[in-house]
Design a protein around this motif. Structure first.
Motif, mmCIF file in Angstrom:
data_model
loop_
_atom_site.group_PDB
_atom_site.id
_atom_site.type_symbol
_atom_site.label_atom_id
_atom_site.label_comp_id
_atom_site.label_asym_id
_atom_site.label_seq_id
_atom_site.Cartn_x
_atom_site.Cartn_y
_atom_site.Cartn_z
ATOM 1 N N ASP A 201 1.026 -1.188 -0.186
ATOM 2 C CA ASP A 201 -0.379 0.470 -0.170
ATOM 3 C C ASP A 201 1.068 0.985 0.293
ATOM 4 O O ASP A 201 1.548 1.232 0.924
ATOM 5 N N SER A 202 0.874 1.783 -1.071
ATOM 6 C CA SER A 202 1.743 3.164 -1.175
ATOM 7 C C SER A 202 1.587 4.056 -0.964
ATOM 8 O O SER A 202 2.503 5.346 -0.262
ATOM 9 N N SER A 203 0.579 4.310 -0.233
ATOM 10 C CA SER A 203 0.652 5.620 1.587
ATOM 11 C C SER A 203 0.543 5.417 3.117
ATOM 12 O O SER A 203 0.936 6.174 3.517
ATOM 13 N N ASN A 204 0.627 3.905 3.103
ATOM 14 C CA ASN A 204 1.233 3.218 4.425
ATOM 15 C C ASN A 204 2.704 2.545 4.559
ATOM 16 O O ASN A 204 2.807 2.175 5.781
ATOM 17 N N GLY A 205 2.515 1.826 3.646
ATOM 18 C CA GLY A 205 3.889 0.509 3.826
ATOM 19 C C GLY A 205 3.648 -0.327 3.818
ATOM 20 O O GLY A 205 4.114 -1.161 4.050
ATOM 21 N N TYR A 206 1.808 -0.440 3.916
ATOM 22 C CA TYR A 206 1.727 -2.519 4.497
ATOM 23 C C TYR A 206 1.898 -2.920 3.039
ATOM 24 O O TYR A 206 1.459 -2.433 2.443
#
Length: 347
Positions: A201-206
């Motif tokens: 997930d590019s918004s949080n790195g998960y």
């Protein structure tokens, strides 16, 4: 098709889909017209060592290349001449280059632990992003506001307006050789020497879902289709493999190569996959043929989804056809599992 006297280290399609550019360990670049099956003129000569990276500008008028000579060269496609002298701010080999979506900036990554953002029209340095380890891959996000860089075990996300880091992903067990953004910018996909491909997930790195784990050796590069529906990966196991970005399932059987495959690119219309190899040759595969084989494999039943997938394939709706075919595969696996469980219970 033999284009170089040494290993083809990198390949890229032009946006027009008719031409490709290749970079090689023979220090040169070449352009190939894939419709005519011919090389377009002579080589691009200017690097003093092996070429490791190339990128085509969004308007197809310029090519950027980086190499073991620690320099970046921006070329005029028509004249095959440098727009200005080699850009020489890196102190180690240039592993990756990419243009921003508007073509005004160029990012370069190097094993000197720096990412440099350049003015692609003048060659001036706009900013320098400093990492604590070598950089193997760089990629702008779709609106150019962020940049991802791959390094030893990690991915870093940077703001491009002020060169500040946003966050770091502890992504893999070994080097991250390739990082790409999904076309909508919501995901990052990474490939590593640990033989895996992972989604983030590019918004949080998960991490999103499970990794792709079918390769048996180092994964050297990945490419994503323009619609974001599938990726292609190449590995030291001498195969090209294709994966659904939605299910993370492998598409069809691996494409086996006699020699080491070294680089991969997908055409803008997502109809061709191109690879380069250790002998200086490039080879093309039809996505339709790959998916046809997958659809036939997954849709052997007479179910509704099997029938619908074949109809969609006939209309060149590749991703939709594959999606239905994989539903057939999933249903078949579930049914097989239930049958095994019932037989075990009965016994």
């Amino acid at each position: 098709m033999r284009l170089h006297m040494d290993k083809v280290s990198v390949v890229a399609f032009f946006k027009d889909g008719r031409r490709v550019v290749t970079g090689s360990w023979d220090y040169t670049l070449r352009i190939c017209d894939i419709q005519k099956g011919t090389v377009a003129g002579g080589p691009f000569v200017g690097h003093r060592d092996k070429v490791f990276s190339v990128a085509v500008s969004p308007d197809d008028r310029r090519i950027a290349s980086g190499g073991r000579d620690n320099t970046i060269i921006i070329w005029d496609v028509e004249s095959k001449r440098m727009l200005f002298g080699p850009l020489a701010k890196h102190t180690n080999m240039v592993s990756s280059v990419c243009f921003s979506p508007d073509g005004k900036r160029l990012a370069s990554g190097s094993y000197d632990s720096k990412v440099i953002i350049w003015d692609a029209e003048t060659g001036a340095v706009l900013s320098t992003l400093r990492s604590d380890r070598g950089v193997s891959s760089v990629a702008f996000n779709p609106d150019g506001s962020k940049l991802a860089s791959g390094s030893l075990r990690s991915i870093q996300i940077w703001r491009t307006d002020n060169a500040e880091p946003i966050f770091e992903i502890n992504a893999h067990e070994k080097w991250v050789l390739s990082v790409v953004w999904s076309p909508d910018g919501h995901q990052l996909v990474s490939a590593s020497y640990d033989n895996t491909v992972k989604f983030w997930d590019s918004s949080n790195g998960y991490q999103i879902g499970q990794p792709c784990t079918s390769h048996t050796s180092n994964i050297n590069l990945l490419a994503i289709s323009s619609d974001g529906s599938f990726i292609a990966t190449i590995s030291d196991d001498r195969t090209v493999q294709h994966w659904s970005t939605k299910s993370h399932q492998k598409i069809g059987e691996p494409l086996k190569h006699i020699e080491d495959v070294t680089c991969v690119s997908i055409s803008p219309d997502a109809e061709l996959v191109m690879v380069g190899d250790f002998l200086g040759e490039i080879r093309f595969w039809s996505i339709k043929n790959i998916l046809s084989a997958a659809v036939q494999l997954y849709s052997s039943s007479g179910s509704y989804f099997a029938h619908r997938s074949k109809l969609k394939l006939g209309r060149n709706l590749y991703y939709e056809a594959l999606s239905d075919a994989q539903k057939v595969r999933t249903i078949s696996v579930i049914v097989s599992t239930i049958v095994v469980m019932l037989n075990t219970t009965d016994s």
